[in-house]
Scaffold this motif. Structure first.
Motif, PDB file in Angstrom:
ATOM      1  N   PHE A  10      -9.919  20.132  12.649  1.00  0.00           N
ATOM      2  CA  PHE A  10      -8.525  19.723  12.862  1.00  0.00           C
ATOM      3  C   PHE A  10      -8.374  18.201  12.688  1.00  0.00           C
ATOM      4  CE2 PHE A  10      -7.604  23.820  15.083  1.00  0.00           C
ATOM      5  CZ  PHE A  10      -6.445  24.135  14.392  1.00  0.00           C
ATOM      6  N   ALA A  11      -9.386  17.450  13.110  1.00  0.00           N
ATOM      7  CA  ALA A  11      -9.321  15.994  12.957  1.00  0.00           C
ATOM      8  C   ALA A  11      -9.323  15.589  11.484  1.00  0.00           C
ATOM      9  CB  ALA A  11     -10.498  15.336  13.685  1.00  0.00           C
ATOM     10  N   VAL A  12     -10.106  16.290  10.669  1.00  0.00           N
ATOM     11  CA  VAL A  12     -10.114  16.016   9.223  1.00  0.00           C
ATOM     12  C   VAL A  12      -8.761  16.364   8.610  1.00  0.00           C
ATOM     13  CG1 VAL A  12     -11.148  16.647   7.013  1.00  0.00           C
ATOM     14  CG2 VAL A  12     -12.611  16.302   9.010  1.00  0.00           C
ATOM     15  N   LEU A  13      -8.189  17.501   9.018  1.00  0.00           N
ATOM     16  CA  LEU A  13      -6.858  17.871   8.535  1.00  0.00           C
ATOM     17  C   LEU A  13      -5.827  16.819   8.942  1.00  0.00           C
ATOM     18  CD1 LEU A  13      -4.861  19.837   7.232  1.00  0.00           C
ATOM     19  CD2 LEU A  13      -4.768  21.080   9.419  1.00  0.00           C
ATOM     20  N   ALA A  14      -5.946  16.323  10.171  1.00  0.00           N
ATOM     21  CA  ALA A  14      -5.038  15.269  10.631  1.00  0.00           C
ATOM     22  C   ALA A  14      -5.192  14.012   9.773  1.00  0.00           C
ATOM     23  CB  ALA A  14      -5.316  14.942  12.098  1.00  0.00           C
ATOM     24  N   ALA A  15      -6.434  13.680   9.394  1.00  0.00           N
ATOM     25  CA  ALA A  15      -6.674  12.508   8.555  1.00  0.00           C
ATOM     26  C   ALA A  15      -6.024  12.673   7.187  1.00  0.00           C
ATOM     27  CB  ALA A  15      -8.173  12.276   8.410  1.00  0.00           C
ATOM     28  N   LEU A  16      -6.124  13.868   6.603  1.00  0.00           N
ATOM     29  CA  LEU A  16      -5.492  14.130   5.307  1.00  0.00           C
ATOM     30  C   LEU A  16      -3.973  13.997   5.402  1.00  0.00           C
ATOM     31  CD1 LEU A  16      -7.611  17.181   4.108  1.00  0.00           C
ATOM     32  CD2 LEU A  16      -7.316  15.038   2.841  1.00  0.00           C
ATOM     33  N   ALA A  17      -3.405  14.587   6.458  1.00  0.00           N
ATOM     34  CA  ALA A  17      -1.954  14.514   6.637  1.00  0.00           C
ATOM     35  C   ALA A  17      -1.504  13.082   6.884  1.00  0.00           C
ATOM     36  CB  ALA A  17      -1.532  15.414   7.804  1.00  0.00           C
ATOM     37  N   PHE A  18      -2.299  12.328   7.640  1.00  0.00           N
ATOM     38  CA  PHE A  18      -1.953  10.929   7.915  1.00  0.00           C
ATOM     39  C   PHE A  18      -1.961  10.121   6.622  1.00  0.00           C
ATOM     40  CE2 PHE A  18      -2.294   6.641   9.469  1.00  0.00           C
ATOM     41  CZ  PHE A  18      -1.590   6.647  10.662  1.00  0.00           C
ATOM     42  N   ALA A  19      -2.944  10.387   5.765  1.00  0.00           N
ATOM     43  CA  ALA A  19      -3.010   9.677   4.481  1.00  0.00           C
ATOM     44  C   ALA A  19      -1.811  10.011   3.614  1.00  0.00           C
ATOM     45  CB  ALA A  19      -4.309  10.042   3.766  1.00  0.00           C
ATOM     46  N   ALA A  20      -1.436  11.285   3.575  1.00  0.00           N
ATOM     47  CA  ALA A  20      -0.261  11.681   2.796  1.00  0.00           C
ATOM     48  C   ALA A  20       0.990  10.985   3.323  1.00  0.00           C
ATOM     49  CB  ALA A  20      -0.097  13.198   2.848  1.00  0.00           C
ATOM     50  N   GLN A  21       1.109  10.910   4.649  1.00  0.00           N
ATOM     51  CA  GLN A  21       2.235  10.200   5.252  1.00  0.00           C
ATOM     52  C   GLN A  21       2.258   8.735   4.822  1.00  0.00           C
ATOM     53  OE1 GLN A  21       2.715   9.500   9.851  1.00  0.00           O
ATOM     54  NE2 GLN A  21       1.615   7.841   8.849  1.00  0.00           N
ATOM     55  N   SER A  22       1.110   8.080   4.855  1.00  0.00           N
ATOM     56  CA  SER A  22       1.039   6.657   4.537  1.00  0.00           C
ATOM     57  C   SER A  22       1.463   6.376   3.096  1.00  0.00           C
ATOM     58  CB  SER A  22      -0.388   6.135   4.769  1.00  0.00           C
ATOM     59  OG  SER A  22      -0.771   6.349   6.106  1.00  0.00           O
ATOM     60  N   LEU A  23       0.991   7.204   2.170  1.00  0.00           N
ATOM     61  CA  LEU A  23       1.347   7.026   0.761  1.00  0.00           C
ATOM     62  C   LEU A  23       2.840   7.270   0.545  1.00  0.00           C
ATOM     63  CD1 LEU A  23      -1.725   8.849  -0.816  1.00  0.00           C
ATOM     64  CD2 LEU A  23      -1.347   6.372  -0.716  1.00  0.00           C
ATOM     65  N   ALA A  24       3.366   8.298   1.216  1.00  0.00           N
ATOM     66  CA  ALA A  24       4.792   8.593   1.076  1.00  0.00           C
ATOM     67  C   ALA A  24       5.650   7.479   1.672  1.00  0.00           C
ATOM     68  CB  ALA A  24       5.121   9.933   1.742  1.00  0.00           C
ATOM     69  N   VAL A  25       5.200   6.893   2.784  1.00  0.00           N
ATOM     70  CA  VAL A  25       5.942   5.775   3.386  1.00  0.00           C
ATOM     71  C   VAL A  25       5.971   4.591   2.427  1.00  0.00           C
ATOM     72  CG1 VAL A  25       5.864   4.020   5.203  1.00  0.00           C
ATOM     73  CG2 VAL A  25       5.593   6.427   5.788  1.00  0.00           C
ATOM     74  N   ARG A  26       4.839   4.311   1.783  1.00  0.00           N
ATOM     75  CA  ARG A  26       4.785   3.211   0.818  1.00  0.00           C
ATOM     76  C   ARG A  26       5.799   3.421  -0.303  1.00  0.00           C
ATOM     77  NH1 ARG A  26       4.208  -2.033  -0.363  1.00  0.00           N
ATOM     78  NH2 ARG A  26       2.712  -2.485  -2.018  1.00  0.00           N
ATOM     79  N   LEU A  27       5.891   4.648  -0.800  1.00  0.00           N
ATOM     80  CA  LEU A  27       6.847   4.947  -1.871  1.00  0.00           C
ATOM     81  C   LEU A  27       8.288   4.942  -1.330  1.00  0.00           C
ATOM     82  CD1 LEU A  27       4.819   7.814  -3.581  1.00  0.00           C
ATOM     83  CD2 LEU A  27       5.319   5.564  -4.569  1.00  0.00           C
ATOM     84  N   GLY A  28       8.467   5.444  -0.131  1.00  0.00           N
ATOM     85  CA  GLY A  28       9.812   5.519   0.440  1.00  0.00           C
ATOM     86  C   GLY A  28      10.412   4.172   0.752  1.00  0.00           C
ATOM     87  N   THR A  29       9.570   3.200   1.143  1.00  0.00           N
ATOM     88  CA  THR A  29      10.081   1.879   1.499  1.00  0.00           C
ATOM     89  C   THR A  29      10.401   1.016   0.277  1.00  0.00           C
ATOM     90  OG1 THR A  29       7.773   1.150   1.824  1.00  0.00           O
ATOM     91  CG2 THR A  29       9.029   1.772   3.787  1.00  0.00           C
ATOM     92  N   ARG A  30      10.265   1.561  -0.895  1.00  0.00           N
ATOM     93  CA  ARG A  30      10.759   0.848  -2.081  1.00  0.00           C
ATOM     94  C   ARG A  30      12.273   0.685  -1.997  1.00  0.00           C
ATOM     95  NH1 ARG A  30       7.770   4.213  -6.963  1.00  0.00           N
ATOM     96  NH2 ARG A  30       5.737   3.138  -6.930  1.00  0.00           N
ATOM     97  N   THR A  31      12.940   1.705  -1.430  1.00  0.00           N
ATOM     98  CA  THR A  31      14.414   1.690  -1.390  1.00  0.00           C
ATOM     99  C   THR A  31      14.985   1.851   0.012  1.00  0.00           C
ATOM    100  OG1 THR A  31      14.433   4.081  -1.840  1.00  0.00           O
ATOM    101  CG2 THR A  31      14.590   2.596  -3.746  1.00  0.00           C
ATOM    102  N   ARG A  32      14.162   2.167   1.008  1.00  0.00           N
ATOM    103  CA  ARG A  32      14.656   2.380   2.367  1.00  0.00           C
ATOM    104  C   ARG A  32      13.920   1.494   3.351  1.00  0.00           C
ATOM    105  NH1 ARG A  32      19.482   4.488   1.401  1.00  0.00           N
ATOM    106  NH2 ARG A  32      19.327   6.283   0.013  1.00  0.00           N
ATOM    107  N   SER A  33      14.563   1.213   4.482  1.00  0.00           N
ATOM    108  CA  SER A  33      13.987   0.319   5.486  1.00  0.00           C
ATOM    109  C   SER A  33      13.041   1.072   6.413  1.00  0.00           C
ATOM    110  CB  SER A  33      15.104  -0.320   6.313  1.00  0.00           C
ATOM    111  OG  SER A  33      15.750   0.667   7.116  1.00  0.00           O
ATOM    112  N   ILE A  34      12.249   0.314   7.166  1.00  0.00           N
ATOM    113  CA  ILE A  34      11.349   0.911   8.144  1.00  0.00           C
ATOM    114  C   ILE A  34      12.140   1.685   9.199  1.00  0.00           C
ATOM    115  CG2 ILE A  34       9.657   0.423   9.955  1.00  0.00           C
ATOM    116  CD1 ILE A  34       8.594   0.043   7.142  1.00  0.00           C
TER     117      ILE A  34
END
Length: 296
Positions: A10-34
């Motif tokens: 479960f911890a490894v799955l959490a790490a994968l999901a956290f990484a996906a979140q981080s990459l999506a946040v980087r792309l999302g903040t191109r046009t949206r605020s924190i």
């Protein structure tokens, strides 16, 4: 032993999901605020968790006053303060450089677990944490040489945001473990955590609206939705891991997200971030550290 292995999974799955979140946040903040990122994330979290937890745990939710307080504090630390600090770090440094600094979590979690939960620490475990920290240091040095990043005092401030996130995330599991001691189901625990953090964020939005004389509209794009779904998966997997496995194992395994973020940045963020050999070296140190932590 089986429960511990499931917890590591479960911890490894959490790490994968956290990484996906981080990459999506980087792309999302191109046009949206924190602020917009966090608002959408809380909205999706609650949209998923409230009905599922309400239906699955009915009529016994396993909540005591101590459990509610513990999960609420964990939410304010991990799902509000750490989330805000980490996302600012991603915006200012990039996902591939903010994430390894967030991987300092084991340092803070290990100290808190030993002091508060009286968990056992072995030399092998300490070696693993040391390797994780070495990886974070290597990536921090790389941030200084990265083109387009801030310098001097501004760089130090930018670096401080993901480190602060690591501090909050390191303390957060202590309160989570205290809450689980009262037998609260995982879905209910995560829901209380998110609801408390969302309430804290709502108070911040109210204060800002009073100061600015009006409510600012919240915009949404596909990356914010993707980050929010990934964050929900992360939270559920993270709590399933903590319910089965000691803090001193779960938090270092979560640091494998560093490897996933750097790999994802190399594939999907070529226009925004440059993945260097030094970054890759730092990621490999993190992976080696996780191996020692699991063995310890």
């Amino acid at each position: 032993m089986t429960q511990s292995l499931v917890g590591v999974g479960f911890a490894v799955l959490a790490a994968l999901a956290f990484a996906a979140q981080s990459l999506a946040v980087r792309l999302g903040t191109r046009t949206r605020s924190i602020t917009e990122v966090i608002a959408v994330m809380f909205g999706v979290n609650l949209l998923v968790l409230l009905p599922v937890a309400g239906a699955s745990a009915y009529p016994e939710y396993g909540l005591t006053g101590t459990a509610v307080a513990a999960f609420a504090v964990a939410g304010l630390l991990g799902s509000l303060l750490a989330r805000a600090c980490y996302f600012v770090g991603i915006e200012r440094l990039g996902a591939s450089r903010a994430e390894p600094l967030r991987a300092l979590v084991p340092l803070f979690a290990l100290g808190a677990a030993v002091l508060v939960l009286d968990e056992r620490v072995t030399p092998v475990l300490l070696l693993g944490v040391a390797l994780l920290l070495a990886g974070a240091v290597v990536v921090s040095l790389d941030s200084r040489a990265a083109p387009g990043t801030e310098s001097g005092r501004q760089l130090l401030v930018a670096l401080a945001f993901p480190v602060a996130a690591a501090l909050f995330l390191g303390i957060d599991p202590i309160f989570t473990k205290i809450g689980f001691a009262d037998g609260t189901p995982v879905l209910v625990a995560v829901t209380v955590r998110v609801a408390a953090a969302a309430a804290g964020f709502g108070l911040y939005l109210l204060w800002r609206a009073m100061r600015e004389g009006g409510v600012q509209p919240i915009g949404v794009n596909r990356w914010l939705v993707a980050a929010s779904v990934a964050n929900t998966v992360y939270l559920l997997s993270y709590y399933e891991a903590l319910a089965r496995t000691p803090v001193t194992v779960v938090t270092p395994v979560l640091s494998t997200s560093t490897l996933f973020v750097i790999g994802g940045a190399a594939l999907f963020l070529r226009k925004d971030e440059r993945v260097t050999r030094r970054l890759v070296a730092g990621a490999l140190l993190v992976v080696l550290g996780v191996v020692f932590v699991v063995r310890g």
